[in-house]
Design an enzyme around this catalytic site. Structure first.
Site, PDB file in Angstrom:
ATOM      1  CE  LYS A  58      -3.917   1.945   2.657  1.00 41.90           C
ATOM      2  NZ  LYS A  58      -4.777   1.747   3.848  1.00 41.90           N
ATOM      3  CB  SER A 133      -8.095   3.548   2.859  1.00 41.49           C
ATOM      4  OG  SER A 133      -7.267   2.968   3.839  1.00 41.49           O
ATOM      5  CB  SER A 157      -8.159   0.640   5.702  1.00 40.65           C
ATOM      6  OG  SER A 157      -8.954   1.794   5.605  1.00 40.65           O
TER       7      SER A 157
HETATM    8  N1  GLN Z   1     -13.132   3.915   6.571  1.00 38.46           N
HETATM    9  C1  GLN Z   1     -12.379   4.304   7.728  1.00 38.46           C
HETATM   10  C2  GLN Z   1     -11.988   5.752   7.629  1.00 38.46           C
HETATM   11  O1  GLN Z   1     -12.312   6.359   6.669  1.00 38.46           O
HETATM   12  C3  GLN Z   1     -11.212   3.400   7.935  1.00 38.46           C
HETATM   13  C4  GLN Z   1      -9.946   3.836   7.310  1.00 38.46           C
HETATM   14  C5  GLN Z   1      -8.767   2.988   7.649  1.00 38.46           C
HETATM   15  O2  GLN Z   1      -8.870   1.926   8.265  1.00 38.46           O
HETATM   16  N2  GLN Z   1      -7.609   3.484   7.265  1.00 38.46           N
HETATM   17  O3  GLN Z   1     -11.377   6.292   8.484  1.00 38.46           O
END
Ligand code: GLN
Length: 468
Positions: A58, A133, A157
């Site tokens: 990532k 994400s 994410s």
């Molecule tokens: N969807 C969550 C957010 O927008 C989780 C993001 C993540 O785990 N990096 O914060």
């Protein structure tokens, strides 16, 4: 066939051609799927037991010599001078990093639509989001571009995109994997985790990346021997299912059906399932969306046009700061910085931030009490399957979808998402959460479901056919 291979399969096959096969697959499918922000011009070959096995990272995890952008304009051309500890460990074992994957900017989002560059598509249906994400990392594995990948999980994410793309995603216990080199979003919640085509691969990668790191003082020294225990059964184990899952109004019918089937499978495996109450769970999303933006506002203060990346000159130092940040950060990132700055301000600290910390403690105590009596908590990973790109516009709708994943981050416990059937033609994930440092047990339970799932073929998860 390369696309379907797991790390385990690679060990018993000709390793020489794997990197070339991965690059070829990326060349042919990535114009469609768009998992990658950058692909290595020359893939570094490292010696080790996993020599030549291609993986993706990532783009918020630093890789020496390759760009690390966080899918943000503010770091568009940033090349880190060092490898993250998890990356270094994978390289030491021979894994080859073929590229960096797309994500929501600074890992804030659930769909990769918030990437400053482009949206990744779901390999099961290119009109749908891959989740986020870590959407690029999940799509790269599901579409067979790489054998496995790393993502980061602050509120789901790793697990949610794994669920949307029909692959395995594991978020370890907080402190098990070093965050050194993971660009910080919300430091008390962030963890790096593997995205793979099998539970065994997740266990295998965990054994490599987990462990004490002098560069991250929150890491702990623990024995990590996951592979040795995952083949054991789960007879007599007790699983808890929160009533709150059923009370969640936006729970998709077909997701609920798959979840019921998973509970039946649990019984077939010799485990028992009981409904419990975790009353504080309904505050988890609100708590998360106070704590995560607060930490983010502090962590992201370093992108000021002086120390890293983008700099846009304006009159005066303040002008330069403001212009750089206004142009460099996307809308969602700015929203969170404003929200976080607000809840940390002297006038509102007690009302919001401090209260959120208290609720976090209550949630931890509620969840840990359940985990003292049960071996695991089961929920769907996401209340909905992958949705159409561009179909959700309101940020709150996105936030509410994180209902089942954020508790594990707030409490710091391990959680995995494994594929368990389909809803509206798109994959559905089953989430298994365990006690702090019960990562091995969570993987073992997941492995049992994987073996027994009616949707798997001989324990292998179905993978999409990408039509090029
Ligand atoms: N969807 C969550 C957010 O927008 C989780 C993001 C993540 O785990 N990096 O914060």
């Amino acid at each position: 066939m390369f696309e379907k291979m797991t790390v385990e399969d690679c060990l018993n096959s000709n390793r020489e051609e794997l990197i070339e096969q991965s690059l070829e697959r990326i060349r042919s499918t990535d114009p469609l799927i768009k998992s990658f922000i950058s692909v290595a011009e020359k893939v570094q070959i490292n010696d080790g037991p996993y020599k030549g096995i291609p993986i993706a990272i990532k783009d918020n995890i630093t890789t020496k010599g390759l760009k690390t952008t966080c899918a943000s304009k503010i770091l568009e051309n940033y090349i880190a001078p060092y490898d993250a500890t998890c990356v270094k460990r994978l390289k030491d074992y021979g894994f080859a990093i073929v590229g960096k994957t797309n994500m929501d900017e600074f890992a804030m989002g659930s769909s990769t639509e918030r990437s400053a560059f482009f949206t990744t598509r779901n390999p099961w249906n290119i009109d749908c989001v891959p989740g986020g994400s870590s959407g690029g990392s999940a799509a790269a594995v599901a579409s067979g571009q790489v054998i496995a990948s790393l993502g980061s999980d602050t509120g789901g994410s790793v697990r949610q995109p794994a669920s949307f793309c029909g692959v395995v995603g594991f978020k370890p216990t907080y402190g098990l994997v070093s965050r050194y080199g993971l660009i910080a979003f919300a430091s008390s919640l962030d963890q790096v985790g593997p995205i793979t085509k099998s539970v065994k691969d997740a266990a295998l990668i965990m054994e490599i990346i987990a462990g004490k790191d002098p560069f991250d003082s929150t890491t702990v020294s623990r024995k990590v021997d996951f592979l040795s225990q995952i083949e054991e059964g789960v007879e007599k184990m007790k699983f808890a299912v929160p009533e709150e899952v059923y009370e969640y109004e936006q729970l998709d019918n077909e997701v609920a059906e798959r979840f019921e089937e998973a509970l039946k499978t649990a019984e077939k495996l010799g485990a028992s399932v009981k409904r419990v109450r975790i009353p504080s769970m309904k505050y988890a999303v609100a708590t998360y969306y106070v704590i995560a933006p607060a930490e983010a506002s502090s962590n992201l203060a370093r992108y000021d046009g002086v120390k890293y990346g983008l700099r846009i000159e304006e009159t005066g130092l303040k002008g330069t700061y403001m212009k750089t940040r206004n142009v460099g950060f996307g809308e969602e990132v700015r929203r969170r910085i404003v929200l976080g700055t607000f809840t940390l301000s002297a006038a509102y600290y007690e009302a919001y931030f401090n209260k959120a910390l208290k609720v976090r403690r209550i949630l931890s105590s509620d969840v840990n009490q359940i985990l003292d009596r049960f071996d695991a908590i089961l929920t769907p990973t996401s209340p909905v399957p992958a949705f159409k790109i561009g179909s959700v516009s309101d940020p709150l709708t996105y936030y509410l979808m994180d209902i089942f994943t954020v508790p594990a981050n707030l409490v710091g416990i391990p959680a995995i998402s494994i594929p368990f059937g389909f809803a509206r033609g798109m994959p559905v994930g089953l989430q298994i959460m365990g006690k702090r440092f019960d990562d091995g047990k969570v993987l073992r339970i997941a492995r049992n479901f994987e073996k027994r799932s009616p949707y798997n073929d001989n324990g292998r998860i179905p993978l999409p056919v990408v039509r090029i």
